[in-house]
Design a protein around this motif. Sequence first.
Motif, PDB file in Angstrom:
ATOM      1  N   THR A  55     -26.409  15.451 -38.521  1.00 58.01           N
ATOM      2  CA  THR A  55     -25.522  14.388 -38.030  1.00 58.01           C
ATOM      3  C   THR A  55     -26.337  13.335 -37.279  1.00 58.01           C
ATOM      4  OG1 THR A  55     -23.675  15.932 -37.785  1.00 58.01           O
ATOM      5  CG2 THR A  55     -23.547  13.858 -36.561  1.00 58.01           C
ATOM      6  N   PRO A  56     -26.266  12.072 -37.699  1.00 57.77           N
ATOM      7  CA  PRO A  56     -26.939  11.013 -36.941  1.00 57.77           C
ATOM      8  C   PRO A  56     -26.166  10.728 -35.648  1.00 57.77           C
ATOM      9  CG  PRO A  56     -26.520  10.363 -39.239  1.00 57.77           C
ATOM     10  CD  PRO A  56     -25.686  11.568 -38.954  1.00 57.77           C
ATOM     11  N   VAL A  57     -26.883  10.672 -34.533  1.00 58.75           N
ATOM     12  CA  VAL A  57     -26.285  10.363 -33.237  1.00 58.75           C
ATOM     13  C   VAL A  57     -26.877   9.039 -32.774  1.00 58.75           C
ATOM     14  CG1 VAL A  57     -26.062  11.079 -30.830  1.00 58.75           C
ATOM     15  CG2 VAL A  57     -25.925  12.788 -32.658  1.00 58.75           C
ATOM     16  N   LEU A  58     -26.023   8.039 -32.588  1.00 59.32           N
ATOM     17  CA  LEU A  58     -26.474   6.703 -32.223  1.00 59.32           C
ATOM     18  C   LEU A  58     -26.547   6.557 -30.714  1.00 59.32           C
ATOM     19  CD1 LEU A  58     -24.345   4.574 -34.730  1.00 59.32           C
ATOM     20  CD2 LEU A  58     -26.600   5.610 -35.077  1.00 59.32           C
ATOM     21  N   ILE A  59     -27.699   6.100 -30.236  1.00 63.80           N
ATOM     22  CA  ILE A  59     -27.934   5.891 -28.809  1.00 63.80           C
ATOM     23  C   ILE A  59     -28.173   4.401 -28.565  1.00 63.80           C
ATOM     24  CG2 ILE A  59     -29.454   6.406 -26.861  1.00 63.80           C
ATOM     25  CD1 ILE A  59     -27.841   8.813 -27.771  1.00 63.80           C
ATOM     26  N   LEU A  61     -22.212  10.091 -35.137  1.00 59.53           N
ATOM     27  CA  LEU A  61     -21.596  10.209 -33.816  1.00 59.53           C
ATOM     28  C   LEU A  61     -22.103   9.028 -32.994  1.00 59.53           C
ATOM     29  CD1 LEU A  61     -19.945  11.691 -31.651  1.00 59.53           C
ATOM     30  CD2 LEU A  61     -21.980  13.086 -31.171  1.00 59.53           C
ATOM     31  N   ASN A  62     -21.225   8.097 -32.698  1.00 59.52           N
ATOM     32  CA  ASN A  62     -21.610   6.857 -32.025  1.00 59.52           C
ATOM     33  C   ASN A  62     -21.467   7.033 -30.514  1.00 59.52           C
ATOM     34  OD1 ASN A  62     -22.100   4.278 -31.165  1.00 59.52           O
ATOM     35  ND2 ASN A  62     -20.604   3.297 -32.502  1.00 59.52           N
ATOM     36  N   LEU A  63     -22.589   7.194 -29.827  1.00 62.57           N
ATOM     37  CA  LEU A  63     -22.590   7.356 -28.372  1.00 62.57           C
ATOM     38  C   LEU A  63     -23.050   6.095 -27.662  1.00 62.57           C
ATOM     39  CD1 LEU A  63     -24.035  10.978 -27.913  1.00 62.57           C
ATOM     40  CD2 LEU A  63     -21.649  10.230 -28.056  1.00 62.57           C
ATOM     41  N   CYS A  64     -22.981   4.960 -28.335  1.00 65.88           N
ATOM     42  CA  CYS A  64     -23.410   3.710 -27.737  1.00 65.88           C
ATOM     43  C   CYS A  64     -22.623   3.439 -26.456  1.00 65.88           C
ATOM     44  CB  CYS A  64     -23.214   2.565 -28.719  1.00 65.88           C
ATOM     45  SG  CYS A  64     -23.809   0.977 -28.108  1.00 65.88           S
ATOM     46  N   GLU A 106     -26.052  -3.278 -27.493  1.00 64.69           N
ATOM     47  CA  GLU A 106     -26.345  -2.896 -28.876  1.00 64.69           C
ATOM     48  C   GLU A 106     -25.106  -2.363 -29.599  1.00 64.69           C
ATOM     49  OE1 GLU A 106     -30.450  -2.147 -26.828  1.00 64.69           O
ATOM     50  OE2 GLU A 106     -29.029  -0.507 -27.041  1.00 64.69           O
ATOM     51  N   ARG A 107     -23.942  -2.577 -29.021  1.00 64.21           N
ATOM     52  CA  ARG A 107     -22.725  -2.013 -29.599  1.00 64.21           C
ATOM     53  C   ARG A 107     -22.457  -2.537 -31.004  1.00 64.21           C
ATOM     54  NH1 ARG A 107     -18.885   1.126 -28.382  1.00 64.21           N
ATOM     55  NH2 ARG A 107     -19.569   1.358 -26.216  1.00 64.21           N
ATOM     56  N   SER A 108     -22.703  -3.815 -31.244  1.00 63.74           N
ATOM     57  CA  SER A 108     -22.403  -4.362 -32.573  1.00 63.74           C
ATOM     58  C   SER A 108     -23.239  -3.683 -33.646  1.00 63.74           C
ATOM     59  CB  SER A 108     -22.645  -5.877 -32.585  1.00 63.74           C
ATOM     60  OG  SER A 108     -23.997  -6.188 -32.293  1.00 63.74           O
ATOM     61  N   GLN A 109     -24.513  -3.426 -33.369  1.00 63.52           N
ATOM     62  CA  GLN A 109     -25.352  -2.729 -34.347  1.00 63.52           C
ATOM     63  C   GLN A 109     -24.854  -1.304 -34.582  1.00 63.52           C
ATOM     64  OE1 GLN A 109     -26.676  -4.441 -31.771  1.00 63.52           O
ATOM     65  NE2 GLN A 109     -28.077  -5.958 -32.637  1.00 63.52           N
ATOM     66  N   CYS A 110     -24.556  -0.607 -33.489  1.00 64.70           N
ATOM     67  CA  CYS A 110     -24.102   0.780 -33.628  1.00 64.70           C
ATOM     68  C   CYS A 110     -22.755   0.860 -34.346  1.00 64.70           C
ATOM     69  CB  CYS A 110     -24.014   1.440 -32.256  1.00 64.70           C
ATOM     70  SG  CYS A 110     -25.623   1.719 -31.466  1.00 64.70           S
ATOM     71  N   MET A 125     -31.320  11.800 -33.409  1.00 68.63           N
ATOM     72  CA  MET A 125     -31.026  10.631 -32.584  1.00 68.63           C
ATOM     73  C   MET A 125     -31.580   9.379 -33.259  1.00 68.63           C
ATOM     74  SD  MET A 125     -32.094  12.270 -28.894  1.00 68.63           S
ATOM     75  CE  MET A 125     -31.355  10.992 -27.866  1.00 68.63           C
ATOM     76  N   LEU A 126     -30.736   8.349 -33.370  1.00 69.48           N
ATOM     77  CA  LEU A 126     -31.158   7.066 -33.902  1.00 69.48           C
ATOM     78  C   LEU A 126     -31.003   6.019 -32.807  1.00 69.48           C
ATOM     79  CD1 LEU A 126     -29.620   7.039 -37.504  1.00 69.48           C
ATOM     80  CD2 LEU A 126     -31.793   7.986 -36.723  1.00 69.48           C
ATOM     81  N   VAL A 127     -32.039   5.215 -32.628  1.00 69.43           N
ATOM     82  CA  VAL A 127     -32.047   4.176 -31.583  1.00 69.43           C
ATOM     83  C   VAL A 127     -32.264   2.835 -32.279  1.00 69.43           C
ATOM     84  CG1 VAL A 127     -33.030   3.461 -29.381  1.00 69.43           C
ATOM     85  CG2 VAL A 127     -33.020   5.887 -30.001  1.00 69.43           C
ATOM     86  N   PRO A 128     -31.193   2.206 -32.767  1.00 76.57           N
ATOM     87  CA  PRO A 128     -31.331   0.990 -33.589  1.00 76.57           C
ATOM     88  C   PRO A 128     -31.449  -0.304 -32.800  1.00 76.57           C
ATOM     89  CG  PRO A 128     -29.030   1.634 -33.486  1.00 76.57           C
ATOM     90  CD  PRO A 128     -29.800   2.678 -32.705  1.00 76.57           C
ATOM     91  N   GLY A 129     -31.355  -0.237 -31.471  1.00 76.25           N
ATOM     92  CA  GLY A 129     -31.340  -1.451 -30.660  1.00 76.25           C
ATOM     93  C   GLY A 129     -32.695  -1.829 -30.119  1.00 76.25           C
ATOM     94  N   GLY A 130     -32.641  -2.635 -29.089  1.00 75.30           N
ATOM     95  CA  GLY A 130     -33.837  -3.136 -28.447  1.00 75.30           C
ATOM     96  C   GLY A 130     -33.496  -4.361 -27.635  1.00 75.30           C
ATOM     97  N   ALA A 131     -34.488  -4.961 -27.032  1.00 80.91           N
ATOM     98  CA  ALA A 131     -34.264  -6.142 -26.200  1.00 80.91           C
ATOM     99  C   ALA A 131     -33.580  -7.238 -27.012  1.00 80.91           C
ATOM    100  CB  ALA A 131     -35.589  -6.649 -25.639  1.00 80.91           C
ATOM    101  N   PRO A 132     -32.472  -7.784 -26.514  1.00 83.76           N
ATOM    102  CA  PRO A 132     -31.743  -8.814 -27.272  1.00 83.76           C
ATOM    103  C   PRO A 132     -32.597 -10.034 -27.619  1.00 83.76           C
ATOM    104  CG  PRO A 132     -30.408  -8.006 -25.439  1.00 83.76           C
ATOM    105  CD  PRO A 132     -31.785  -7.437 -25.257  1.00 83.76           C
ATOM    106  N   HIS A 133     -33.561 -10.351 -26.754  1.00 83.93           N
ATOM    107  CA  HIS A 133     -34.389 -11.536 -26.986  1.00 83.93           C
ATOM    108  C   HIS A 133     -35.581 -11.254 -27.897  1.00 83.93           C
ATOM    109  CE1 HIS A 133     -36.349  -9.421 -23.695  1.00 83.93           C
ATOM    110  NE2 HIS A 133     -37.458 -10.101 -23.937  1.00 83.93           N
ATOM    111  N   ARG A 134     -35.662 -10.013 -28.416  1.00 92.19           N
ATOM    112  CA  ARG A 134     -36.774  -9.660 -29.309  1.00 92.19           C
ATOM    113  C   ARG A 134     -36.237  -9.060 -30.614  1.00 92.19           C
ATOM    114  NH1 ARG A 134     -41.608  -8.912 -26.721  1.00 92.19           N
ATOM    115  NH2 ARG A 134     -42.476  -9.101 -28.828  1.00 92.19           N
ATOM    116  N   PRO A 135     -35.440  -9.812 -31.377  1.00 95.53           N
ATOM    117  CA  PRO A 135     -34.860  -9.258 -32.611  1.00 95.53           C
ATOM    118  C   PRO A 135     -35.904  -8.851 -33.639  1.00 95.53           C
ATOM    119  CG  PRO A 135     -34.572 -11.643 -32.529  1.00 95.53           C
ATOM    120  CD  PRO A 135     -35.065 -11.227 -31.176  1.00 95.53           C
ATOM    121  N   GLU A 136     -37.117  -9.438 -33.559  1.00 92.53           N
ATOM    122  CA  GLU A 136     -38.168  -9.099 -34.517  1.00 92.53           C
ATOM    123  C   GLU A 136     -38.669  -7.672 -34.341  1.00 92.53           C
ATOM    124  OE1 GLU A 136     -40.229 -10.900 -30.898  1.00 92.53           O
ATOM    125  OE2 GLU A 136     -38.357 -11.170 -32.030  1.00 92.53           O
ATOM    126  N   LYS A 137     -38.273  -7.008 -33.249  1.00 90.15           N
ATOM    127  CA  LYS A 137     -38.692  -5.628 -33.011  1.00 90.15           C
ATOM    128  C   LYS A 137     -37.667  -4.623 -33.526  1.00 90.15           C
ATOM    129  CE  LYS A 137     -40.673  -4.718 -29.040  1.00 90.15           C
ATOM    130  NZ  LYS A 137     -40.940  -4.618 -27.588  1.00 90.15           N
TER     131      LYS A 137
END
Length: 341
Positions: free
Chosen positions: A232-236, A256-259, A241-245, A200-212
């Motif tokens: 297989t990488p599974v995106l959560i 596998l993009n499950l965003c 966070e759709r644009s990143q995924c 599982m890969l979690v590439p997102g986060g709070a939109p107002h905290r891009p530094e994280k």
Amino acid sequence: MTVERPDITTEDPDMILYGPESDVVPAEDSSSNPRRILIIKLSAFGDFILSIRSFQAIRAHHPSADITLLTTKPYVRLAEASRCFNSVLTDTRPKIFEIPALLKLRKNLRSRKFNRVYDLQRNERTKLYYKLFPSQKPEWVGNVKGCSHYYEKPENGIYHISVREKSQLEIAGITNIKLPDLSFIKADISDLHLPRNYAMLVPGGAPHRPEKRWPTGQYSALSDHLTHLGITPVLIGTEAERSQCNEIEENCPAVLNLCGKTSLEQIAVIARKAQLSVGNDTGPMHLIAAAGCPVVVLFSKASDPNKISPIGPDVQIICEDDLQDLSIEKVTSALPAITFD
């Protein structure tokens, strides 16, 4: 950077899991046997997950009590499924000038005649709620001046939120607090068509905290690395966070993009079967770690893992002041050993 991990272990021979599978509960303190208990935990998502072990410890300590949770709407379903509570109240968090809403909340709280309150939120709002009770206050385990079980945050040092919560409960005689048991979370994931071996890969986060956030390009490189290992990488992620995924999927079509396609319950169930998870300092990583998945969590200087890192049986923390400088090699070297089914 050294991270002080919370004092939890999975190797304790006396460990008790307080979820629905446990048949063993400690006896109530004979000196105080509250029959009607209120627990207050309003937000945020990561904090709520960290408090599940406290919910379970309180239920185990008071097995026959009528326990109510006061929380906010996003966490009602999880709370009801946990079997820790007889009832769950939804708090709309009225502002001080919203008098009708405050009066309604006051009436609701007073009518239940609570004997004890565990204030796990410990903020200015819950100090206000203390004042909503009549002059004859229930026992109150929190940090309101004058309450029966006063917890004072240490002035010196940095303490993880779960360590502070553990100390708070110890004041009320609750000492056997262990890892959370999320076996109560059930969900159908058959329609997600997960592969046999995945991470599982979690590439997102709070939109107002891009530094994280670790850069999307690095998550793409990590996806390629995992793919070459037969994983297989599974995106959560959420719709935010759709644009990143989608960018990661474009760079590595094997993912596998499950965003936007998973509920909180499904994320926990997916995590139980995952080989590992890598993600930023964001709420879902708390859920994934607590579900038992080996996790690697990436922290920038924007937040302190000594205060708010996930807890679970296998949590690795990587700290880099600026996540733009965090190399793919440093992350891949921290990945747990992979075994194939």
